[in-house]
Write a protein that holds these residues in place. Structure first.
Motif, mmCIF file in Angstrom:
data_model
loop_
_atom_site.group_PDB
_atom_site.id
_atom_site.type_symbol
_atom_site.label_atom_id
_atom_site.label_comp_id
_atom_site.label_asym_id
_atom_site.label_seq_id
_atom_site.Cartn_x
_atom_site.Cartn_y
_atom_site.Cartn_z
ATOM 1 N N ASN A 60 -6.831 2.182 -9.094
ATOM 2 C CA ASN A 60 -5.820 1.132 -9.360
ATOM 3 C C ASN A 60 -6.063 0.680 -10.976
ATOM 4 O OD1 ASN A 60 -3.155 0.314 -8.272
ATOM 5 N ND2 ASN A 60 -3.561 -1.707 -8.743
ATOM 6 N N THR A 65 -4.215 -5.193 -12.278
ATOM 7 C CA THR A 65 -4.357 -5.731 -11.152
ATOM 8 C C THR A 65 -5.304 -7.073 -11.022
ATOM 9 O OG1 THR A 65 -4.960 -3.553 -10.193
ATOM 10 C CG2 THR A 65 -5.761 -5.315 -8.987
ATOM 11 N N TRP A 69 -3.987 -10.694 -9.452
ATOM 12 C CA TRP A 69 -4.896 -11.520 -8.342
ATOM 13 C C TRP A 69 -4.951 -12.673 -8.873
ATOM 14 C CZ3 TRP A 69 -9.029 -7.111 -7.408
ATOM 15 C CH2 TRP A 69 -8.543 -6.208 -6.542
ATOM 16 N N TRP A 77 1.715 -5.538 -4.501
ATOM 17 C CA TRP A 77 1.518 -4.389 -4.869
ATOM 18 C C TRP A 77 0.294 -3.727 -4.190
ATOM 19 C CZ3 TRP A 77 -0.186 0.427 -6.267
ATOM 20 C CH2 TRP A 77 0.853 1.521 -6.633
ATOM 21 N N VAL A 78 -0.724 -4.082 -4.418
ATOM 22 C CA VAL A 78 -2.133 -3.506 -3.819
ATOM 23 C C VAL A 78 -2.145 -3.814 -2.540
ATOM 24 C CG1 VAL A 78 -4.493 -4.030 -3.929
ATOM 25 C CG2 VAL A 78 -3.447 -4.192 -6.228
ATOM 26 N N ASP A 79 -1.569 -4.784 -2.010
ATOM 27 C CA ASP A 79 -1.801 -4.828 -0.366
ATOM 28 C C ASP A 79 -0.842 -3.730 0.222
ATOM 29 O OD1 ASP A 79 -3.075 -7.410 -0.814
ATOM 30 O OD2 ASP A 79 -1.078 -8.690 -0.362
ATOM 31 N N MET A 81 -0.344 -0.945 -1.107
ATOM 32 C CA MET A 81 -0.982 0.435 -1.071
ATOM 33 C C MET A 81 -2.150 0.604 -0.166
ATOM 34 S SD MET A 81 -3.277 1.496 -4.286
ATOM 35 C CE MET A 81 -4.703 0.741 -3.645
ATOM 36 N N LEU A 82 -2.765 -0.508 -0.062
ATOM 37 C CA LEU A 82 -3.909 -0.673 1.081
ATOM 38 C C LEU A 82 -3.563 -0.203 2.405
ATOM 39 C CD1 LEU A 82 -6.247 -3.423 -0.606
ATOM 40 C CD2 LEU A 82 -6.653 -0.653 -0.475
ATOM 41 N N PHE A 98 -11.243 1.636 -2.569
ATOM 42 C CA PHE A 98 -10.279 1.334 -3.564
ATOM 43 C C PHE A 98 -11.244 1.072 -4.636
ATOM 44 C CE2 PHE A 98 -8.099 -2.839 -5.391
ATOM 45 C CZ PHE A 98 -7.087 -2.014 -5.997
ATOM 46 N N LEU A 100 -11.145 -0.018 -9.285
ATOM 47 C CA LEU A 100 -10.477 -0.443 -10.452
ATOM 48 C C LEU A 100 -10.864 0.226 -11.762
ATOM 49 C CD1 LEU A 100 -9.895 -4.176 -9.896
ATOM 50 C CD2 LEU A 100 -8.224 -2.354 -9.336
ATOM 51 N N THR A 127 -2.661 5.732 -8.837
ATOM 52 C CA THR A 127 -1.238 4.913 -8.972
ATOM 53 C C THR A 127 -1.129 4.654 -10.508
ATOM 54 O OG1 THR A 127 -2.939 2.771 -9.240
ATOM 55 C CG2 THR A 127 -2.144 3.492 -6.929
ATOM 56 N N THR A 301 1.733 5.599 -0.366
ATOM 57 C CA THR A 301 0.222 5.896 -0.366
ATOM 58 C C THR A 301 0.142 6.693 0.871
ATOM 59 O OG1 THR A 301 0.091 3.809 -1.557
ATOM 60 C CG2 THR A 301 -1.882 4.823 -0.583
#
Length: 339
Positions: A60, A65, A69, A77-79, A81-82, A98, A100, A127, A301
């Motif tokens: 990501n 990101t 946060w 978005w990240v939540d 995706m995970l 994951f 960055l 991503t 994802t």
């Protein structure tokens, strides 16, 4: 385990390692035995037994990101995706790591090479905007590491998995036109994201289809941030003939549009309708709650993880971009044109 399922040890091994030549009924029997006995295969042992690592690496964008946060404003978005990637990996005995990576850095190749060397992933999930970064995609392609490009519909190595951003923007614009709006403003996303161009094209397509004048003054440049949304909205609402509706390309920018509109004396939705291109918690609980395009982030994802795992057991990857459907969620920030 083998005794519980009434199969050989070799069959159990093939099921655990996603091997070929196992009948579906036998595989189901072994999986039920695994669930009943609470067996958790050792990832280290599986890696030693063959060439696969049983790891997928998801990348990501670092700056965006970390900014999301730190803001603590409910961007998920990240939540999502995970959620999609990790659950799908767990179904197949895989793990998703994951990381960055700064796509703008001159050191991006070194960063990625370091991560690949440390983890030896069986596949990589990119991503936005990584999937459209040739430095990243060329490196993975040269190393023959399978990869999926989330949110990318452009032709190239790997395989793309996306929602149809152009059609989503067209659907949102058509909804505003259906409500009677003839002056529809559009706030674009960052131009380094290919999907931003797709969304603008979809908006313009729907405007023309509705018989509305395609006025370039109704398109304002944003970069997905709240601050850019503020500036873009002030630009649009300060026009001699301002829009009666705005489609914003992110949740942050749609909230900015809402706040600026209120500060300038516009009532939402009586004087101005607003649609967001994200359906995050911050837009669901705004006042009024915002109509939004819901992006299928978890679904995309999960599809990426599943396809990468299948490629690693010898199945062919897709030859065309996989399109995952979006949703238009109507709430109280949109209404019919008054007067």
């Amino acid at each position: 385990m083998a005794a519980e399922a009434d199969v050989s040890l070799q069959t159990v091994s093939r099921v655990i390692n996603d091997g070929p030549n196992v009948r579906p009924a036998i595989k189901e029997r072994v999986l039920k035995a695994i669930e009943k006995l609470g067996y958790v295969p050792s990832l280290a042992a599986r890696r030693m037994a063959g060439k696969k690592s049983y790891l997928l690496l998801a990348l990501n964008d670092r700056d965006r990101t970390i900014e999301d946060w730190r803001s603590g404003d409910g961007t998920d978005w990240v939540d999502q995706m995970l959620l999609g990637g990790m659950l799908k990996c767990a179904e197949h005995g895989y793990r998703m790591i994951f990381e960055l990576v700064d796509t703008h850095s001159s050191n991006v190749e070194r960063e990625l090479t370091s991560a690949l060397g440390a983890l030896h992933p069986d596949g990589v999930i990119l991503t936005p905007p990584h999937g459209d970064n040739p430095t990243i995609t060329n490196l993975l392609n040269e190393r023959r590491i399978p990869f999926a490009r989330i949110g990318s519909t452009r032709k190239g190595a790997g395989f793309g998995i996306a929602m149809d951003d152009a059609t989503a923007a067209a659907a949102a614009t058509a909804e505003l036109a259906r409500l009677g709006h003839r002056r529809i403003g559009f706030i674009t996303g960052s131009l380094e994201y290919a999907l931003s161009t797709d969304r603008r094209e979809g908006y313009q397509r729907a405007v023309r289809a509705a018989g509305i004048e395609d006025d370039p003054r109704l398109i304002a440049q944003g970069d997905f941030t709240f601050e850019s949304g503020e500036a873009a909205t002030r630009e649009l609402l300060s026009l001699p003939n301002p829009p009666t509706a705005i489609l914003a390309s992110s949740g942050h920018m749609s909230l900015a549009a809402l706040e600026v509109a209120k500060s300038m004396g516009f009532r939402v939705p009586d004087d101005l309708s607003i649609i967001s291109f994200d359906d995050t918690p911050i837009v669901k609980f705004s006042a009024p709650p915002l109509t939004a395009i819901r992006q299928p982030i978890a679904e995309m994802t999960a599809r990426a993880a599943e396809l990468l795992i299948k490629v690693n057991i010898g199945e062919p990857g897709p030859t065309k971009t996989q399109i995952v459907p979006f949703s238009l969620i109507v709430r109280s920030s949109t209404g019919p044109l008054k007067g």
